[in-house]
Design a protein around this motif. Sequence first.
Motif, PDB file in Angstrom:
ATOM      1  N   VAL A 159      38.641  39.898  37.635  1.00 55.83           N
ATOM      2  CA  VAL A 159      38.859  39.809  39.083  1.00 55.83           C
ATOM      3  C   VAL A 159      40.369  39.817  39.305  1.00 55.83           C
ATOM      4  O   VAL A 159      41.078  38.937  38.795  1.00 55.83           O
ATOM      5  CB  VAL A 159      38.238  38.528  39.675  1.00 55.83           C
ATOM      6  N   ASP A 160      40.845  40.821  40.010  1.00 58.20           N
ATOM      7  CA  ASP A 160      42.293  40.987  40.235  1.00 58.20           C
ATOM      8  C   ASP A 160      43.062  40.975  38.917  1.00 58.20           C
ATOM      9  O   ASP A 160      44.146  40.397  38.801  1.00 58.20           O
ATOM     10  CB  ASP A 160      42.822  39.902  41.179  1.00 58.20           C
ATOM     11  N   GLY A 161      42.454  41.582  37.899  1.00 58.51           N
ATOM     12  CA  GLY A 161      43.109  41.723  36.606  1.00 58.51           C
ATOM     13  C   GLY A 161      43.018  40.528  35.688  1.00 58.51           C
ATOM     14  O   GLY A 161      43.513  40.571  34.568  1.00 58.51           O
ATOM     15  N   GLU A 162      42.355  39.458  36.138  1.00 52.34           N
ATOM     16  CA  GLU A 162      42.279  38.233  35.337  1.00 52.34           C
ATOM     17  C   GLU A 162      40.821  37.870  35.033  1.00 52.34           C
ATOM     18  O   GLU A 162      39.928  38.128  35.849  1.00 52.34           O
ATOM     19  CB  GLU A 162      42.934  37.077  36.093  1.00 52.34           C
ATOM     20  N   PRO A 163      40.569  37.237  33.900  1.00 53.79           N
ATOM     21  CA  PRO A 163      39.214  36.749  33.610  1.00 53.79           C
ATOM     22  C   PRO A 163      38.781  35.742  34.672  1.00 53.79           C
ATOM     23  O   PRO A 163      39.604  34.974  35.190  1.00 53.79           O
ATOM     24  CB  PRO A 163      39.342  36.084  32.237  1.00 53.79           C
ATOM     25  N   TYR A 164      37.480  35.745  34.978  1.00 53.42           N
ATOM     26  CA  TYR A 164      36.949  34.803  35.965  1.00 53.42           C
ATOM     27  C   TYR A 164      36.602  33.494  35.278  1.00 53.42           C
ATOM     28  O   TYR A 164      35.907  33.477  34.250  1.00 53.42           O
ATOM     29  CB  TYR A 164      35.722  35.388  36.656  1.00 53.42           C
ATOM     30  N   ALA A 165      37.056  32.385  35.840  1.00 53.20           N
ATOM     31  CA  ALA A 165      36.758  31.075  35.267  1.00 53.20           C
ATOM     32  C   ALA A 165      35.400  30.590  35.766  1.00 53.20           C
ATOM     33  O   ALA A 165      35.173  30.502  36.961  1.00 53.20           O
ATOM     34  CB  ALA A 165      37.844  30.077  35.665  1.00 53.20           C
ATOM     35  N   GLY A 166      34.521  30.304  34.835  1.00 56.89           N
ATOM     36  CA  GLY A 166      33.208  29.799  35.219  1.00 56.89           C
ATOM     37  C   GLY A 166      32.113  30.812  34.960  1.00 56.89           C
ATOM     38  O   GLY A 166      32.377  31.959  34.569  1.00 56.89           O
ATOM     39  N   PRO A 167      30.837  30.403  35.165  1.00 59.27           N
ATOM     40  CA  PRO A 167      29.710  31.308  34.945  1.00 59.27           C
ATOM     41  C   PRO A 167      29.807  32.542  35.834  1.00 59.27           C
ATOM     42  O   PRO A 167      30.205  32.457  36.995  1.00 59.27           O
ATOM     43  CB  PRO A 167      28.491  30.452  35.307  1.00 59.27           C
ATOM     44  N   ALA A 168      29.418  33.694  35.281  1.00 58.57           N
ATOM     45  CA  ALA A 168      29.480  34.951  36.030  1.00 58.57           C
ATOM     46  C   ALA A 168      28.247  35.186  36.875  1.00 58.57           C
ATOM     47  O   ALA A 168      28.231  36.093  37.699  1.00 58.57           O
ATOM     48  CB  ALA A 168      29.681  36.118  35.066  1.00 58.57           C
ATOM     49  N   GLY A 169      27.202  34.382  36.651  1.00 60.42           N
ATOM     50  CA  GLY A 169      25.968  34.562  37.413  1.00 60.42           C
ATOM     51  C   GLY A 169      24.832  33.808  36.757  1.00 60.42           C
ATOM     52  O   GLY A 169      25.030  32.959  35.886  1.00 60.42           O
ATOM     53  N   TRP A 170      23.612  34.123  37.184  1.00 62.34           N
ATOM     54  CA  TRP A 170      22.407  33.454  36.722  1.00 62.34           C
ATOM     55  C   TRP A 170      22.024  33.950  35.332  1.00 62.34           C
ATOM     56  O   TRP A 170      22.086  35.148  35.052  1.00 62.34           O
ATOM     57  CB  TRP A 170      21.258  33.713  37.690  1.00 62.34           C
ATOM     58  N   LEU A 174      35.804  46.602  33.934  1.00 68.02           N
ATOM     59  CA  LEU A 174      35.595  46.735  35.380  1.00 68.02           C
ATOM     60  C   LEU A 174      36.398  45.632  36.060  1.00 68.02           C
ATOM     61  O   LEU A 174      36.184  44.451  35.784  1.00 68.02           O
ATOM     62  CB  LEU A 174      34.115  46.628  35.740  1.00 68.02           C
ATOM     63  N   ASP A 175      37.295  46.032  36.923  1.00 67.62           N
ATOM     64  CA  ASP A 175      38.134  45.063  37.621  1.00 67.62           C
ATOM     65  C   ASP A 175      37.764  45.047  39.094  1.00 67.62           C
ATOM     66  O   ASP A 175      37.821  46.086  39.771  1.00 67.62           O
ATOM     67  CB  ASP A 175      39.613  45.412  37.462  1.00 67.62           C
ATOM     68  N   VAL A 176      37.360  43.882  39.580  1.00 63.52           N
ATOM     69  CA  VAL A 176      36.976  43.704  40.977  1.00 63.52           C
ATOM     70  C   VAL A 176      38.183  43.251  41.782  1.00 63.52           C
ATOM     71  O   VAL A 176      38.900  42.322  41.361  1.00 63.52           O
ATOM     72  CB  VAL A 176      35.835  42.663  41.110  1.00 63.52           C
ATOM     73  N   ARG A 177      38.396  43.875  42.922  1.00 60.83           N
ATOM     74  CA  ARG A 177      39.495  43.487  43.804  1.00 60.83           C
ATOM     75  C   ARG A 177      38.964  42.491  44.826  1.00 60.83           C
ATOM     76  O   ARG A 177      38.134  42.818  45.660  1.00 60.83           O
ATOM     77  CB  ARG A 177      40.055  44.732  44.506  1.00 60.83           C
ATOM     78  N   SER A 178      39.423  41.243  44.746  1.00 67.29           N
ATOM     79  CA  SER A 178      38.861  40.192  45.603  1.00 67.29           C
ATOM     80  C   SER A 178      39.087  40.474  47.081  1.00 67.29           C
ATOM     81  O   SER A 178      38.261  40.084  47.924  1.00 67.29           O
ATOM     82  CB  SER A 178      39.467  38.831  45.229  1.00 67.29           C
ATOM     83  N   SER A 179      40.167  41.176  47.425  1.00 73.21           N
ATOM     84  CA  SER A 179      40.426  41.481  48.833  1.00 73.21           C
ATOM     85  C   SER A 179      39.392  42.430  49.417  1.00 73.21           C
ATOM     86  O   SER A 179      39.252  42.538  50.632  1.00 73.21           O
ATOM     87  CB  SER A 179      41.823  42.088  48.988  1.00 73.21           C
ATOM     88  N   ALA A 180      38.638  43.110  48.554  1.00 75.08           N
ATOM     89  CA  ALA A 180      37.581  44.012  49.021  1.00 75.08           C
ATOM     90  C   ALA A 180      36.288  43.264  49.310  1.00 75.08           C
ATOM     91  O   ALA A 180      35.307  43.874  49.748  1.00 75.08           O
ATOM     92  CB  ALA A 180      37.334  45.096  47.981  1.00 75.08           C
TER      93      ALA A 180
END
Length: 316
Positions: free
Chosen positions: A301-312, A236-242
Amino acid sequence: MVAKRTVSEVGEFGLIGRFTEGRVQPVSTLLGPGDDAAVVAAPDGRVAASTDVLVAGVHFRLDWSTPEQVGRKAAAVNLADVAAMGAVPTALLVGLGCPPDLPADVAEQVAAGLWAEASRVGAGVVGGDVVSAPALVVSVTVLGDLRGRAPVTRAGASAGEVLALAGRTGWAAAGLALLAAGRETPPGPVAAQRVPEPPYRAGPAAAEAGATAMIDISDGLLADLGHIAEASGVGLDVRSSALPVPPELAEAAAELGADAVSWLLTGGEDHALAATFPADAALPDGWRVIGRATPGAAVTVDGEPYAGPAGWTHFT
């Protein structure tokens, strides 16, 4: 000044009487509080059910929220789970644990909040239990009617489908950060932390429109999308501009020296709904595309892994 009566002085059944007296049940409640069990209509023949537990000092603080807000929050987090299955909530069962010296009107206000939030979706509070506990605990079980539709699980997404969101993310996380810093402004995020506003009707609407997978965003958008990705075997890829930063979140981030984008992506407790739909589906009102399902199994996110915790994450 007249001293307020405590829960121990009112007693278990006196307290239950205060919770239920004068309350009007929906037509789906065939037998309400007062017996060994309630009876709730299930015309579909199936019942969607979910439970959440809120504990004082972990999920809420009475110096930050009123008891009525705590009750509303306890109902909302459960109602959102049933909506995420595509079901319409019908009934709540409530387990209340509290210290014997808790003022009885505090417990009554919690009950009032539960009723107020349940009434928003036409559900009733049909029963439960009251027990002594060292801290205030509110445990809620919600029942829901699928109305002839298949439940929308986390396991139905396919690569090439669109990823959509109903509701908002980041607001409750910003509110938590503001309250922790001793601030009450901007007021929108603080209100969102105290009482979430899940898009209840968006869940059944998504099911009707052909949603293939859906989830309630309770722990953070990226973290909860991870459950769909794992169950469905897709990326699942999230588009940050959205996910533009709303002005109130930008203001809060500026005041606290925080990152508003991280609130949007990883902040929990807003109870938005995320779902996948076929690429050619007409999205229902309230839903907007924020990304796409892809081959693979990662949330990016925008095709790249997210750096840091993804949530709680509990217990960490």
